[in-house]
Design a protein around this motif. Structure first.
Motif, PDB file in Angstrom:
ATOM      1  N   ALA A   1       7.630  12.129  -2.493  1.00  0.00           N
ATOM      2  CA  ALA A   1       6.475  12.457  -1.653  1.00  0.00           C
ATOM      3  C   ALA A   1       5.586  11.254  -1.373  1.00  0.00           C
ATOM      4  N   THR A   2       5.889  10.132  -2.000  1.00  0.00           N
ATOM      5  CA  THR A   2       5.068   8.936  -1.851  1.00  0.00           C
ATOM      6  C   THR A   2       5.888   7.826  -1.198  1.00  0.00           C
ATOM      7  N   THR A   3       5.307   7.197  -0.199  1.00  0.00           N
ATOM      8  CA  THR A   3       5.967   6.075   0.465  1.00  0.00           C
ATOM      9  C   THR A   3       5.217   4.797   0.139  1.00  0.00           C
ATOM     10  N   VAL A   4       5.965   3.751  -0.166  1.00  0.00           N
ATOM     11  CA  VAL A   4       5.385   2.441  -0.440  1.00  0.00           C
ATOM     12  C   VAL A   4       5.709   1.517   0.727  1.00  0.00           C
ATOM     13  N   ILE A   5       4.675   0.831   1.215  1.00  0.00           N
ATOM     14  CA  ILE A   5       4.818  -0.104   2.320  1.00  0.00           C
ATOM     15  C   ILE A   5       4.576  -1.520   1.818  1.00  0.00           C
ATOM     16  N   GLY A   6       5.413  -2.442   2.244  1.00  0.00           N
ATOM     17  CA  GLY A   6       5.234  -3.841   1.888  1.00  0.00           C
ATOM     18  C   GLY A   6       5.079  -4.700   3.128  1.00  0.00           C
TER      19      GLY A   6
ATOM     20  N   TRP B   1       0.865  -1.181   0.000  1.00  0.00           N
ATOM     21  CA  TRP B   1       0.000   0.000   0.000  1.00  0.00           C
ATOM     22  C   TRP B   1       0.896   1.223   0.000  1.00  0.00           C
ATOM     23  N   HIS B   2       0.302   2.385  -0.233  1.00  0.00           N
ATOM     24  CA  HIS B   2       1.128   3.583  -0.333  1.00  0.00           C
ATOM     25  C   HIS B   2       0.421   4.755   0.318  1.00  0.00           C
ATOM     26  N   GLY B   3       1.136   5.850   0.462  1.00  0.00           N
ATOM     27  CA  GLY B   3       0.571   7.052   1.044  1.00  0.00           C
ATOM     28  C   GLY B   3       1.579   8.165   1.052  1.00  0.00           C
ATOM     29  N   SER B   4       1.193   9.290   1.638  1.00  0.00           N
ATOM     30  CA  SER B   4       2.085  10.435   1.746  1.00  0.00           C
ATOM     31  C   SER B   4       3.286  10.087   2.608  1.00  0.00           C
ATOM     32  N   ALA B   5       4.443  10.571   2.208  1.00  0.00           N
ATOM     33  CA  ALA B   5       5.654  10.327   2.988  1.00  0.00           C
ATOM     34  C   ALA B   5       5.572  10.966   4.365  1.00  0.00           C
ATOM     35  N   ALA B   6       4.648  11.912   4.545  1.00  0.00           N
ATOM     36  CA  ALA B   6       4.508  12.590   5.835  1.00  0.00           C
ATOM     37  C   ALA B   6       3.527  11.874   6.760  1.00  0.00           C
ATOM     38  N   SER B   7       2.915  10.793   6.294  1.00  0.00           N
ATOM     39  CA  SER B   7       1.907  10.099   7.081  1.00  0.00           C
ATOM     40  C   SER B   7       2.477   9.546   8.379  1.00  0.00           C
TER      41      SER B   7
ATOM     42  N   CYS C   1      -5.211 -10.378   7.529  1.00  0.00           N
ATOM     43  CA  CYS C   1      -3.828 -10.764   7.250  1.00  0.00           C
ATOM     44  C   CYS C   1      -2.890 -10.117   8.262  1.00  0.00           C
ATOM     45  N   PHE C   2      -1.948 -10.910   8.772  1.00  0.00           N
ATOM     46  CA  PHE C   2      -0.996 -10.434   9.764  1.00  0.00           C
ATOM     47  C   PHE C   2       0.419 -10.448   9.187  1.00  0.00           C
ATOM     48  N   GLY C   3       1.205  -9.441   9.577  1.00  0.00           N
ATOM     49  CA  GLY C   3       2.591  -9.394   9.135  1.00  0.00           C
ATOM     50  C   GLY C   3       3.292  -8.187   9.706  1.00  0.00           C
ATOM     51  N   THR C   4       4.522  -7.984   9.277  1.00  0.00           N
ATOM     52  CA  THR C   4       5.326  -6.847   9.723  1.00  0.00           C
ATOM     53  C   THR C   4       5.530  -5.901   8.548  1.00  0.00           C
ATOM     54  N   ALA C   5       5.005  -4.705   8.667  1.00  0.00           N
ATOM     55  CA  ALA C   5       5.087  -3.727   7.591  1.00  0.00           C
ATOM     56  C   ALA C   5       6.469  -3.093   7.544  1.00  0.00           C
ATOM     57  N   HIS C   6       6.958  -2.861   6.338  1.00  0.00           N
ATOM     58  CA  HIS C   6       8.260  -2.218   6.171  1.00  0.00           C
ATOM     59  C   HIS C   6       8.194  -1.292   4.971  1.00  0.00           C
ATOM     60  N   ILE C   7       8.980  -0.240   5.000  1.00  0.00           N
ATOM     61  CA  ILE C   7       9.017   0.708   3.891  1.00  0.00           C
ATOM     62  C   ILE C   7       9.882   0.145   2.764  1.00  0.00           C
TER      63      ILE C   7
END
Length: 230
Positions: free
Chosen positions: A151-156, A63-69, A109-115
């Motif tokens: 300006a966009t951060t992607v999380i996996g 998922w993604h969002g603002s880098a300032a989130s 779904c469970f897991g550990t989010a990372h940038i």
């Protein structure tokens, strides 16, 4: 790869366990039919739940969002999260309040989010997001600028454990209640696409892209999303 996710106390369906699904096929089908998810996490003891667009690649969610989130900043170092999706398929009116219900499909779904820090991986992921929602579209778009990517951060998140839960049986009353003169019914609920409204400033002659042919007015959104997931 095992066909099912491991079952532990964390993801075990406890109430109405017969509705539980742990096989990848069922869980992935629920995820792939959705465009939006909710992500739950805890920051300094305070729980939060954020809605966002997401996409799946194998056993990984993005998922993604603002880098300032705040959520994304907190997840930079790796944060346990729970990602959920729910499809409301019908309202169920029974002959007593206790048996009123809904038909639904849900996944947890469970897991550990990372940038996702690697620039090439990040760019590929953002293209994958566009193509997941709108097939073949990324290659037709203006390339994102360095500032836009910054300006966009992607999380996996790798799916460590998951469970699905499905109800499809409609009205289910007590046997002795069926003869009561009380209205009972299943009322289907669907998200349906409307007619596209082209941008007023769209230059003349720009055709509908081939990858958007499936976005036909009157079609169910979950069916289109499943089709796009291929």
């Amino acid at each position: 790869m095992d066909g099912s996710y491991p079952v532990t106390e964390r993801n075990k369906v406890r109430r109405l366990h017969e509705r539980g699904r742990y096989d990848r096929e069922s869980v992935h089908a629920i995820l792939d039919a959705a465009m939006l998810c909710h992500i739950a996490y805890v920051i300094e003891g305070q729980p939060y739940c954020t809605p966002t667009v997401f996409w799946r690649e194998g056993d990984h969610l993005y998922w993604h969002g603002s880098a300032a989130s705040r959520m994304l900043r907190a997840q930079k170092g790796g944060v346990p999260v729970c990602l959920t999706v729910t499809h409301l398929d019908s309202l169920v009116l029974a002959r007593c309040g206790f048996n009123h219900s809904v038909d639904y499909r849900s996944a947890m779904c469970f897991g550990t989010a990372h940038i996702v820090d690697d620039p090439a991986h990040k760019a590929r992921a953002l293209d994958a997001m566009v193509n997941r929602l709108y097939p073949q579209r990324a290659a037709t778009l203006r390339e994102s600028t360095a500032q836009e990517l910054k300006a966009t951060t992607v999380i996996g998140m790798a799916i460590e454990q998951a469970s699905g839960k499905i109800r499809t049986k409609g009205v289910a009353d007590e046997e002795e209640d069926y003869a009561l003169p009380i209205y009972a019914a299943r009322i289907p609920v669907v998200q349906v696409l409307g007619t596209p409204e082209p941008c007023p400033r769209l230059p003349a002659g720009v055709p509908l892209p081939e990858g958007l042919r499936g976005f036909v007015a009157g079609r169910r959104l979950d069916e289109v999303m499943t089709e796009n997931a291929g």
